[in-house]
Design a protein around this motif. Structure first.
Motif, PDB file in Angstrom:
ATOM      1  N   ALA A   1     -11.832  60.162 -31.114  1.00  0.00           N
ATOM      2  CA  ALA A   1     -12.847  59.358 -30.423  1.00  0.00           C
ATOM      3  C   ALA A   1     -12.188  58.243 -29.612  1.00  0.00           C
ATOM      4  O   ALA A   1     -12.574  57.973 -28.467  1.00  0.00           O
TER       5      ALA A   1
ATOM      6  N   CYS B   1     -10.664  59.671 -26.503  1.00  0.00           N
ATOM      7  CA  CYS B   1     -11.697  59.980 -25.500  1.00  0.00           C
ATOM      8  C   CYS B   1     -12.064  58.731 -24.706  1.00  0.00           C
ATOM      9  O   CYS B   1     -12.143  58.765 -23.475  1.00  0.00           O
TER      10      CYS B   1
ATOM     11  N   VAL C   1     -19.281  62.883 -23.538  1.00  0.00           N
ATOM     12  CA  VAL C   1     -19.266  62.945 -25.005  1.00  0.00           C
ATOM     13  C   VAL C   1     -20.263  63.981 -25.506  1.00  0.00           C
ATOM     14  O   VAL C   1     -19.988  64.732 -26.449  1.00  0.00           O
TER      15      VAL C   1
END
Length: 296
Positions: free
Chosen positions: A19, A22, A71
């Motif tokens: 995460a 990202c 996402v």
């Protein structure tokens, strides 16, 4: 800590790392100067054409909207579509990633084949001259073997040797020093002195008693090395024209191909964390005292 509690903890860590990658990759990609739509349309294209391309790619949306869409697609296993080629990023990674993984494994194997013997010898002969100072699968070699094509196999091997050796030398010294340090510690243990007093041959004691125990603390180093090799392969592949992800991601960066760059970062980061997860669990399996040490 039990095996399952450690596995659960590591999996949460994997999710957090991916995460974070990202978010950071998305921000950096959009901070880079330049307009992907303009590069895709060519300098001679009119502003109307460029704006139309920008709308088709969703680049006219606010950053938070673009990030939400990215996402959301990521949770559905969609890494987006390459701006440069118009093909799904995941499909292109499936083509190029096996060759990069093949190169990384070969480099790690060479580092082990050279580094472990150097580490053993430098520990046994310490303070001497040798002691160092303080597309079935996408794998070219495997596919050639599956096809029974010896000519293609040796051709691929010939092209793989130089980049693999280049990558291997990065971690060869680390592996040798880690093995040397662990071997010196093991060779001073009481069970080694007992084995020597029993009249066992020196080479047997070193290879069958000291080395297996010396490899246990080295597992973590090897796992980290494999992860580093995946990232390090990008430059090496570009220099030696090995058909992995190197040239593909470099071209994508030059074309400001955000989905391709972010897809590369996410996949390699996931592989890096996954390798470390396997290493941690393997370490726990080999030495259960680590899990019992933290209590329950």
């Amino acid at each position: 800590m039990t095996f399952w509690s450690i596995l659960r903890q590591r999996c949460w860590g994997l999710v957090l790392v991916v995460a974070g990658v990202c978010v950071i990759t998305f921000i950096i990609s959009h901070l880079i100067p330049g307009d992907p739509a303009r590069l895709l349309a060519d300098d001679r294209a009119s502003d109307a054409i460029v704006e139309n391309i920008r709308q088709q790619l969703g680049l006219d949306q606010p950053l938070y909207v673009q990030f939400y869409r990215y996402v959301s697609d990521l949770f559905h296993g969609d890494l987006g579509t390459s701006i440069r080629t118009g093909r799904p990023v995941l499909e292109e990674l499936r083509i190029f990633f096996p060759a990069t993984l093949e190169l990384a494994f070969c480099a790690l194997l060479l580092a082990l084949l050279i580094g472990i013997p150097l580490g053993i010898l430098s520990a046994v002969w310490r303070n001497r001259w040798l002691d160092p100072p303080t597309h079935v699968t996408g794998f070219y070699l495997l596919d050639a073997l599956l096809e029974g094509n010896g000519e293609v196999f040796f051709n691929a091997l010939q092209h793989l040797i130089l980049p693999a050796l280049t990558l291997a030398f990065v971690h060869l010294g680390i592996v040798a020093r880690q093995i040397r340090s662990a071997m010196l510690e093991q060779l001073s243990e009481d069970y080694i002195r007992t084995a020597r007093a029993s009249g066992l041959p020196g080479w047997y004691i070193v290879l069958c008693y000291a080395l297996p125990n010396a490899l246990i603390p080295s597992i973590t180093v090897l796992g980290l090395a494999l992860g580093d090799l995946l990232y390090g392969a990008v430059l090496t592949e570009t220099v030696f024209a090995w058909p992995g992800m190197g040239a593909w991601v470099v071209t994508s960066i030059q074309a400001l191909d955000f989905p391709a760059v972010m897809g590369f970062a996410v996949v390699v980061s996931f592989a890096y964390v996954l390798v470390n997860l396997v290493v941690d669990l393997l370490y726990l399996w080999i030495d259960p005292r680590i899990g019992r040490g933290g209590g329950e």
